[in-house]
Design an enzyme around this catalytic site. Structure first.
Site, PDB file in Angstrom:
ATOM      1  N   SER A 232       3.534  -4.750  -5.865  1.00  0.00           N
ATOM      2  CA  SER A 232       3.927  -5.734  -4.855  1.00  0.00           C
ATOM      3  C   SER A 232       3.261  -5.525  -3.503  1.00  0.00           C
ATOM      4  O   SER A 232       3.351  -6.383  -2.633  1.00  0.00           O
ATOM      5  CB  SER A 232       5.450  -5.757  -4.679  1.00  0.00           C
ATOM      6  OG  SER A 232       5.888  -4.588  -4.013  1.00  0.00           O
TER       7      SER A 232
ATOM      8  N   LYS B  46       7.906  -2.380   1.738  1.00  0.00           N
ATOM      9  CA  LYS B  46       7.511  -3.751   2.082  1.00  0.00           C
ATOM     10  C   LYS B  46       7.103  -3.806   3.550  1.00  0.00           C
ATOM     11  O   LYS B  46       7.414  -2.918   4.336  1.00  0.00           O
ATOM     12  CB  LYS B  46       8.681  -4.747   1.876  1.00  0.00           C
ATOM     13  CG  LYS B  46       9.181  -4.870   0.455  1.00  0.00           C
ATOM     14  CD  LYS B  46       8.221  -5.629  -0.425  1.00  0.00           C
ATOM     15  CE  LYS B  46       8.733  -5.818  -1.825  1.00  0.00           C
ATOM     16  NZ  LYS B  46       8.572  -4.670  -2.693  1.00  0.00           N
TER      17      LYS B  46
END
Length: 139
Positions: free
Chosen positions: A60, A97
């Site tokens: 990701s 993230k």
């Protein structure tokens, strides 16, 4: 996600640092001297008591240069700012993230195949540190 704490090294081993910039294009003759020696601990760890390592898993964050299996250097003493790559837990689930604080709080994956994670006022978001370096094997 695996977490690792740096341990006290018995001996600092400064490694050679060649200040000559190495072109990524056409090869050119390199300088034959070492300008200085550097210690990777000094380079990568600004705050030893609040630094830890995390092994990344998944894809990701590939557009941020973080691949599956990379070792991330994380400084838990830094305040996370808008745009920082962070180690976070949302509702108890750990993730790495990019932190978006404006206009709304979200955890942004750096891979178009994944959707941002919105963080509402009812959600529990804990930031465990800011990623300062990515260590990866190239072969």
């Amino acid at each position: 996600m695996e977490f690792f704490r740096p341990t006290e090294l018995r001996e600092i081993i400064p490694l050679p640092f060649f200040s000559y910039l190495v072109p990524c294009g056409f090869p050119s003759p390199a300088a034959d001297y070492i300008e200085q020696r550097i210690d990777l601990n000094e380079l990568l760890v600004s705050h030893p008591s609040s630094t830890y390592f995390v092994k990344a898993s998944g894809d990701s964050m590939i557009e941020a240069g973080i691949s599956d299996g990379d070792l991330l250097v994380v400084d838990s003493s830094r305040n996370a700012d808008h745009g920082d790559i962070v180690i976070a837990a949302i509702e108890g689930e750990f993730t790495v993230k990019r932190l978006q604080l404006r206009p709304t709080v979200q955890l942004i994956p750096m891979n178009g195949a994944y959707r941002p994670i919105p963080v509402g006022s009812e959600d529990t978001l804990d930031i465990f540190g800011v990623v300062t370096f990515i260590i990866k094997a190239v072969s």
